[in-house]
Motif scaffolding. Sequence first.
Motif, PDB file in Angstrom:
ATOM      1  N   PRO A 195     -32.989 -27.864  13.734  1.00  0.00           N
ATOM      2  CA  PRO A 195     -32.112 -26.853  13.126  1.00  0.00           C
ATOM      3  C   PRO A 195     -30.742 -27.382  12.709  1.00  0.00           C
ATOM      4  N   SER A 196     -30.196 -28.340  13.453  1.00  0.00           N
ATOM      5  CA  SER A 196     -28.861 -28.835  13.103  1.00  0.00           C
ATOM      6  C   SER A 196     -28.860 -29.602  11.783  1.00  0.00           C
ATOM      7  N   TRP A 197     -30.016 -30.143  11.372  1.00  0.00           N
ATOM      8  CA  TRP A 197     -30.075 -30.784  10.054  1.00  0.00           C
ATOM      9  C   TRP A 197     -29.992 -29.745   8.933  1.00  0.00           C
ATOM     10  N   GLN A 198     -30.484 -28.537   9.195  1.00  0.00           N
ATOM     11  CA  GLN A 198     -30.323 -27.458   8.221  1.00  0.00           C
ATOM     12  C   GLN A 198     -28.904 -26.893   8.272  1.00  0.00           C
ATOM     13  N   GLU A 199     -28.402 -26.763   9.485  1.00  0.00           N
ATOM     14  CA  GLU A 199     -27.074 -26.191   9.691  1.00  0.00           C
ATOM     15  C   GLU A 199     -25.982 -27.027   9.035  1.00  0.00           C
ATOM     16  N   PHE A 200     -26.140 -28.363   9.113  1.00  0.00           N
ATOM     17  CA  PHE A 200     -25.113 -29.265   8.591  1.00  0.00           C
ATOM     18  C   PHE A 200     -25.674 -30.161   7.485  1.00  0.00           C
ATOM     19  N   LYS A 201     -26.577 -29.615   6.685  1.00  0.00           N
ATOM     20  CA  LYS A 201     -27.227 -30.435   5.655  1.00  0.00           C
ATOM     21  C   LYS A 201     -26.235 -30.978   4.634  1.00  0.00           C
ATOM     22  N   ASP A 202     -25.109 -30.313   4.507  1.00  0.00           N
ATOM     23  CA  ASP A 202     -24.070 -30.769   3.572  1.00  0.00           C
ATOM     24  C   ASP A 202     -22.897 -31.433   4.285  1.00  0.00           C
ATOM     25  N   GLY A 203     -23.083 -31.822   5.524  1.00  0.00           N
ATOM     26  CA  GLY A 203     -22.018 -32.484   6.267  1.00  0.00           C
ATOM     27  C   GLY A 203     -21.375 -31.555   7.274  1.00  0.00           C
ATOM     28  N   PRO A 204     -20.255 -31.952   7.861  1.00  0.00           N
ATOM     29  CA  PRO A 204     -19.381 -33.066   7.465  1.00  0.00           C
ATOM     30  C   PRO A 204     -19.884 -34.439   7.921  1.00  0.00           C
ATOM     31  N   VAL A 205     -19.382 -35.456   7.283  1.00  0.00           N
ATOM     32  CA  VAL A 205     -19.626 -36.891   7.515  1.00  0.00           C
ATOM     33  C   VAL A 205     -21.038 -37.287   7.091  1.00  0.00           C
ATOM     34  N   LEU A 206     -22.065 -36.859   7.837  1.00  0.00           N
ATOM     35  CA  LEU A 206     -23.446 -37.129   7.437  1.00  0.00           C
ATOM     36  C   LEU A 206     -23.982 -35.933   6.662  1.00  0.00           C
ATOM     37  N   ASN A 207     -24.921 -36.202   5.745  1.00  0.00           N
ATOM     38  CA  ASN A 207     -25.601 -35.099   5.065  1.00  0.00           C
ATOM     39  C   ASN A 207     -27.082 -35.421   4.922  1.00  0.00           C
ATOM     40  N   TYR A 208     -27.857 -34.397   4.625  1.00  0.00           N
ATOM     41  CA  TYR A 208     -29.314 -34.531   4.596  1.00  0.00           C
ATOM     42  C   TYR A 208     -29.773 -35.527   3.544  1.00  0.00           C
ATOM     43  N   GLU A 209     -29.191 -35.460   2.358  1.00  0.00           N
ATOM     44  CA  GLU A 209     -29.587 -36.372   1.278  1.00  0.00           C
ATOM     45  C   GLU A 209     -29.367 -37.829   1.688  1.00  0.00           C
ATOM     46  N   GLY A 210     -28.232 -38.113   2.288  1.00  0.00           N
ATOM     47  CA  GLY A 210     -27.946 -39.473   2.742  1.00  0.00           C
ATOM     48  C   GLY A 210     -28.880 -39.910   3.848  1.00  0.00           C
TER      49      GLY A 210
END
Length: 311
Positions: A195-210
């Motif tokens: 769930p935290s990958w969905q919660e912070f998919k746009d960051g901060p620092v790390l993002n899902y695409e990266g």
Amino acid sequence: MIMDLSKQVKIALDYIQSIDVSDIDDTSEAGRIFYEKFIPMAGEEETIYKIENLEVPSFEQTINIRIYRPSNEKELPVVIYFHGGWFNAGGLESHDRPLRKLANLSGAIIISVDYRLAPEYPFPTGLNDCYNALEWIILHAKMLGIDLKRLAIAGDSAGAALATVITRRAIQNNLNKILCQLLVYPVTDASLKTPSWQEFKDGPVLNYEGAVQAWNLYLPNIKEIENPDASPLYSDELSDMPSTLMIIAEYDPLRDEAILYAEKLQKSGVAVKQLLYKGMVHGFFQMGGIIDDGNRAIEETAQFLIQNFNK
């Protein structure tokens, strides 16, 4: 999610946002230079008794290690440290300042390993470099002045994934007793489905695409996603793992996979101390020059080491 970011965290994020590597065409090189520009966030270089750079053999070539010696005492405890950087960035310089501080506070020798990086060297090359470095250090313990009865393995982010896999491999091979492991916001699951990958998919620092890009570089064979040597969360051989310190950042997409791994260790009978840093973002361990909790995390890591080394 609405994040309650402190002034210090906002300053750190603004600093990261200001880093410009748009003039570098090679994406791998740009990513590495971007990450190296995090270095000033760790604060000033601490003076330490001695720093030594050595080359050690790994697969018919050599890799570099850096040894931080806090005093001239003989038979000091040792922490072997694997840096973060999504398996494709980072090195001896990126973590130099936090490791100086950790060595001084813990009184232990810290040995940082400059393993080879993806995409030039995908899985399992870097992992094998780390294990070879461990073997070499154990073989040369007397020359290095370290006490193998007080040996810890540590790392942050991708380096924490390497650290815990190396610990498990060392135990399976009866290489040497590992007293404890220190895992700072570890990477444990290549599936990116928590769930935290969905919660912070746009960051901060790390993002899902990266993250997708990083795993594709490190693990080009999709069939390896659930290989426990790449994704430690999938290991079912954890009962012999040593006492573990897990440092977790609240606003980090890696948060949930770190918690899941801590829970799996505990269910296997491993003593785990979890420290969840409220309001913190990924990478804060390297941001002690801006974020007070970065220094506090290093201090609590040192205390955990001292407690285990003095048992």
